[in-house]
Scaffold this active site. Structure first.
Site, short mmCIF file in Angstrom:
data_model
loop_
_atom_site.label_atom_id
_atom_site.label_comp_id
_atom_site.label_asym_id
_atom_site.label_seq_id
_atom_site.Cartn_x
_atom_site.Cartn_y
_atom_site.Cartn_z
N ASP A 133 0.68 -24.12 -17.30
CA ASP A 133 0.88 -25.14 -18.34
C ASP A 133 0.44 -26.55 -17.96
O ASP A 133 0.74 -27.49 -18.68
CB ASP A 133 2.37 -25.15 -18.72
CG ASP A 133 2.62 -25.86 -20.05
OD1 ASP A 133 1.69 -25.86 -20.88
OD2 ASP A 133 3.71 -26.41 -20.24
N CYS A 187 1.76 -9.33 -37.07
CA CYS A 187 2.49 -10.21 -38.00
C CYS A 187 2.48 -9.66 -39.43
O CYS A 187 3.43 -9.89 -40.20
CB CYS A 187 1.86 -11.61 -38.00
SG CYS A 187 2.26 -12.60 -36.55
N CYS A 193 8.12 -17.53 -40.09
CA CYS A 193 7.98 -18.73 -39.26
C CYS A 193 7.42 -19.90 -40.07
O CYS A 193 7.83 -21.05 -39.88
CB CYS A 193 7.11 -18.45 -38.04
SG CYS A 193 5.44 -17.86 -38.40
N CYS A 240 12.27 -27.67 -30.78
CA CYS A 240 12.73 -26.99 -32.00
C CYS A 240 12.42 -25.51 -31.85
O CYS A 240 11.31 -25.15 -31.46
CB CYS A 240 12.01 -27.58 -33.22
SG CYS A 240 12.43 -26.77 -34.79
N CYS A 243 10.84 -21.83 -35.77
CA CYS A 243 9.78 -20.87 -36.08
C CYS A 243 9.81 -19.68 -35.15
O CYS A 243 9.40 -18.56 -35.53
CB CYS A 243 8.40 -21.53 -36.06
SG CYS A 243 7.83 -22.08 -34.44
N CYS A 247 11.54 -15.13 -36.10
CA CYS A 247 10.57 -14.03 -35.99
C CYS A 247 11.29 -12.69 -35.92
O CYS A 247 12.15 -12.47 -35.06
CB CYS A 247 9.72 -14.23 -34.73
SG CYS A 247 8.52 -12.89 -34.47
#
Length: 352
Positions: A133, A187, A193, A240, A243, A247
């Site tokens: 990251d 999906c 989401c 947050c 979303c 799922c």
């Protein structure tokens, strides 16, 4: 003797990784095109490092031409409870699940380095690089290419076994390892989401406008929070989860696979805003020692808490908010003045 790929998987599991897959190192023109289109729309906001090193970020060999394979890894932080449960408690600050335990950068990188050392012992002539990251690496598309999940409509990686709750890392190696093949997108027609986002941050499925995202606004964004998003933030003070939390694939997430380092710290699961508004720099550093929250600093964090206080309707916070209206940091002071006006309006309504 098992092949190197099978031994690699066993070692990764031993080191605490819940998911591992292998992808070829070739650059993917479609992946690069999507990145440049996203940047061209300005969806990265003030995250200038995304654009500055886009040429390296667009592909594995664009960053390291000698790479032969990518080892994509995921470490689970699956929560035991509902990440949205505190939505009805406006006097409590909501901290994203991923930040309630230890800093994932430290934990994942330590395990990646251990795996890298093991791999070099097995293959002494190989070279490698590890990433968590902090480099121009697209971990989520690479995770999809390596078969550990697919990049969902919320743009995060989704796993059949671990839901939306994986910290991702990658090892680039000169070894030509047997790839696992990409994961299919599961999906379907679901848009849970997209519908859950409080700030409508998805201009279309699979595309995030970070400038509207509460995670971006509370973590990456410097300066005042745009007024149009303040009410929608509610009591979210760091990140947050909405979303991710909605799922449907999360019902299969194996909480037993969660790495022990990411068990939530009691003081971060439901912190009262009244306590957080009292934090000075020293208190902030002490409370968030070893936490990813520490990197945003006291001022940005208290700014977020003041927005939550303004949204709380809790008149008992007025004195603390008032005290912060003279804070040396202009952004904190501005947020305090906004919160004071919001709470004063509640007080005036209650008095009539």
């Amino acid at each position: 003797m098992p092949g190197i790929e099978d031994r690699l998987r066993a070692k990764a599991t031993e080191l605490g990784f819940a998911a591992i897959g292998i992808a070829p190192a070739e650059d993917d023109p479609l992946r690069a095109e999507r990145l440049h289109r996203w940047l061209g729309e300005g969806y990265h906001g003030s995250m200038e490092w995304m654009a500055e090193r886009a040429g390296q970020r667009q592909g594995v060999r664009s960053l390291w031409p000698e790479a032969g394979s990518v080892i994509a890894l995921g470490m689970s932080y699956a929560p035991s409870g509902d990440p949205m449960a505190l939505g009805d408690h406006p006097d409590i600050g909501r901290i994203s699940v991923y930040a309630q335990g230890r800093d994932y950068h430290v934990t994942v990188k330590k395990a990646l380095k251990a795996l890298a050392r093991w791999l070099v012992e097995q293959e002494p002539d190989s070279e490698l690089k590890v990433f968590v990251d902090t480099a121009p690496v697209m971990e989520k598309p690479l995770g999809e290419a390596a078969g550990i999940g697919w990049q969902g409509k919320h743009t995060n990686l989704v796993s059949r076994e671990h839901g939306s709750w994986l910290f991702l890392g990658a090892i680039y190696t000169t070894l030509e390892l047997r790839p696992d093949g990409p994961h299919a997108d599961n999906c379907g027609s679901c848009r849970a989401c997209q519908d859950a986002c409080p700030t409508d941050a998805f201009p279309q499925p699979y595309v995030l406008d970070a400038r509207r995202c509460i995670s971006y606004l509370t973590i990456e964004h410097h300066g005042p929070i745009p007024h149009e998003f303040r009410k929608a933030m509610g009591n979210r003070i760091y990140g947050c989860d909405d979303c991710l939390a909605v799922c449907p694939w999360n019902k299969f997430a194996d909480t037993a696979a969660r790495h022990r380092a990411f068990l939530p710290r009691a003081e971060l699961t439901a912190p009262p805003l009244a306590d957080l508004l009292q934090l000075d720099d020293a208190g902030f550093r002490q409370l968030f020692s070893g936490s990813p929250i520490k990197r945003i600093g006291r001022d940005r964090f208290v700014r977020n808490c003041l927005i939550a206080a303004g949204n709380s309707g809790d008149e008992s916070l007025l004195d603390q908010v008032e005290a912060l209206s003279g804070d040396p940091d202009d952004t904190v002071a501005e947020a305090a003045r906004w919160a004071r006006a919001e709470l004063a309006g509640v007080e005036a309504t209650a008095a009539t």
